[in-house]
Design a protein around this motif. Structure first.
Motif, PDB file in Angstrom:
ATOM      1  N   PHE A 175      -8.571  -5.629  -3.860  1.00 60.34           N
ATOM      2  CA  PHE A 175      -9.588  -4.527  -4.179  1.00 60.34           C
ATOM      3  C   PHE A 175     -10.448  -4.424  -2.979  1.00 60.34           C
ATOM      4  O   PHE A 175     -10.457  -5.620  -2.024  1.00 60.34           O
ATOM      5  CB  PHE A 175     -10.488  -5.199  -5.100  1.00 60.34           C
ATOM      6  CG  PHE A 175      -9.868  -4.832  -6.583  1.00 60.34           C
ATOM      7  CD1 PHE A 175      -8.917  -5.676  -7.205  1.00 60.34           C
ATOM      8  CD2 PHE A 175     -10.676  -3.859  -7.418  1.00 60.34           C
ATOM      9  CE1 PHE A 175      -8.480  -5.484  -8.251  1.00 60.34           C
ATOM     10  CE2 PHE A 175      -9.734  -3.523  -8.677  1.00 60.34           C
ATOM     11  CZ  PHE A 175      -8.832  -4.439  -9.037  1.00 60.34           C
ATOM     12  N   GLY A 176     -10.999  -3.376  -2.471  1.00 65.84           N
ATOM     13  CA  GLY A 176     -12.114  -3.238  -1.510  1.00 65.84           C
ATOM     14  C   GLY A 176     -13.396  -3.713  -2.008  1.00 65.84           C
ATOM     15  O   GLY A 176     -13.746  -4.172  -3.378  1.00 65.84           O
ATOM     16  N   GLN A 177     -14.418  -3.499  -1.268  1.00 69.36           N
ATOM     17  CA  GLN A 177     -15.835  -4.068  -1.622  1.00 69.36           C
ATOM     18  C   GLN A 177     -16.490  -3.395  -2.449  1.00 69.36           C
ATOM     19  O   GLN A 177     -17.600  -3.991  -2.859  1.00 69.36           O
ATOM     20  CB  GLN A 177     -16.451  -4.491  -0.100  1.00 69.36           C
ATOM     21  CG  GLN A 177     -15.775  -5.455   0.546  1.00 69.36           C
ATOM     22  CD  GLN A 177     -15.674  -6.814  -0.240  1.00 69.36           C
ATOM     23  OE1 GLN A 177     -16.474  -7.232  -0.609  1.00 69.36           O
ATOM     24  NE2 GLN A 177     -14.505  -7.266  -0.072  1.00 69.36           N
TER      25      GLN A 177
ATOM     26  N   PHE B 199     -14.548   1.050  -7.400  1.00 69.38           N
ATOM     27  CA  PHE B 199     -13.564  -0.009  -6.509  1.00 69.38           C
ATOM     28  C   PHE B 199     -12.371   0.848  -6.185  1.00 69.38           C
ATOM     29  O   PHE B 199     -11.581   1.307  -7.165  1.00 69.38           O
ATOM     30  CB  PHE B 199     -13.130  -1.167  -7.572  1.00 69.38           C
ATOM     31  CG  PHE B 199     -14.476  -2.216  -7.270  1.00 69.38           C
ATOM     32  CD1 PHE B 199     -15.172  -2.229  -8.513  1.00 69.38           C
ATOM     33  CD2 PHE B 199     -14.662  -3.039  -6.280  1.00 69.38           C
ATOM     34  CE1 PHE B 199     -16.498  -3.018  -8.555  1.00 69.38           C
ATOM     35  CE2 PHE B 199     -15.639  -3.941  -6.233  1.00 69.38           C
ATOM     36  CZ  PHE B 199     -16.551  -3.792  -7.607  1.00 69.38           C
TER      37      PHE B 199
END
Lengths: 112, 110
Positions: free
Chosen positions: A103-105, A90
């Protein structure tokens, strides 16, 4: 509103191969982070960048390198992948001074 | 070295019941964050607790922070299935980086 974007979402590598995980944020955050998440172990910090041009090691930096390309982008490189690096990665970003992270995916990486 | 401990790590509860998740940390901090993670998804910020005695509530969830005891709680009231997820607490250090607890996986059953 894209927020934090990571690529790729999934990747399978053979032991010894190299790859770079890309991360970009459009929230004008100064701080960016790379975490790895393993089952039952929460999130562990690999590297972070408090601002453009600076990077520092986190809890588990061995086997990784990072580049803070500009304020928006923070990449994570695995020079010679090992099975122990199989994990979910992440990227996150935040304002400085201890605000919450966005957060990104995530990138699901499998090293065989 | 900062340690952040959550308990329980796994929680199975029936709909309509109440329960509390605990987060203890080992060093001084005046703030703490709670995140939610759905299976296979990313983390989303739930609560930002910025001072001793801070209390935040959203729906059936309420979080509090006691910096003197180095303890935060996440209280669930009248649980519903939609609350099933993993909940993480995180304590920020210098430069904004945070140390996360191992997470509490909550399953709410009918």
């Amino acid at each position: 509103n894209a927020g934090v974007t990571q690529t790729p979402k999934f990747q399978v590598l053979k032991t010894g191969q190299s790859m770079t995980l890309q991360c970009a944020q459009d929230m004008n955050h100064n701080s960016m982070y790379w975490y790895r998440q393993d089952p039952g172990m929460g999130l562990r910090l690999i590297y972070y960048s408090a601002s453009e041009g600076t990077t520092d090691k986190g809890e588990v930096p061995n086997g990784y390198n990072v580049s803070r390309l500009n304020k928006r982008e923070f990449s994570l490189r695995l020079e010679s992948a090992a099975p122990s690096q199989t994990s979910v990665y992440f990227c996150a970003s935040s304002y400085p001074g201890g605000t919450e992270a966005f957060f990104g995916q995530g990138t699901r990486l499998t090293v065989v | 070295e900062l340690k952040v401990e959550q308990n329980p790590l796994f929680l199975s509860m029936q709909e309509g019941k109440n329960y509390t998740i605990y987060c203890n940390y080992s060093t001084t901090s005046d703030r703490l964050y709670w995140y939610r993670q759905d299976p296979g998804k990313s983390l989303e910020s739930l609560f930002v607790l910025l001072s001793n005695g801070a209390v935040k509530q959203e729906g059936r969830l309420m979080a509090s922070l006691d910096t003197k005891a180095r303890l935060s709680t996440l209280h669930i009231t009248a649980a519903v299935h939609d609350l099933s997820a993993t909940y993480f607490c995180a304590v920020p250090l210098l430069a904004g980086k945070s140390t996360f607890g191992d997470g509490t996986t909550l399953t709410v059953k009918p």
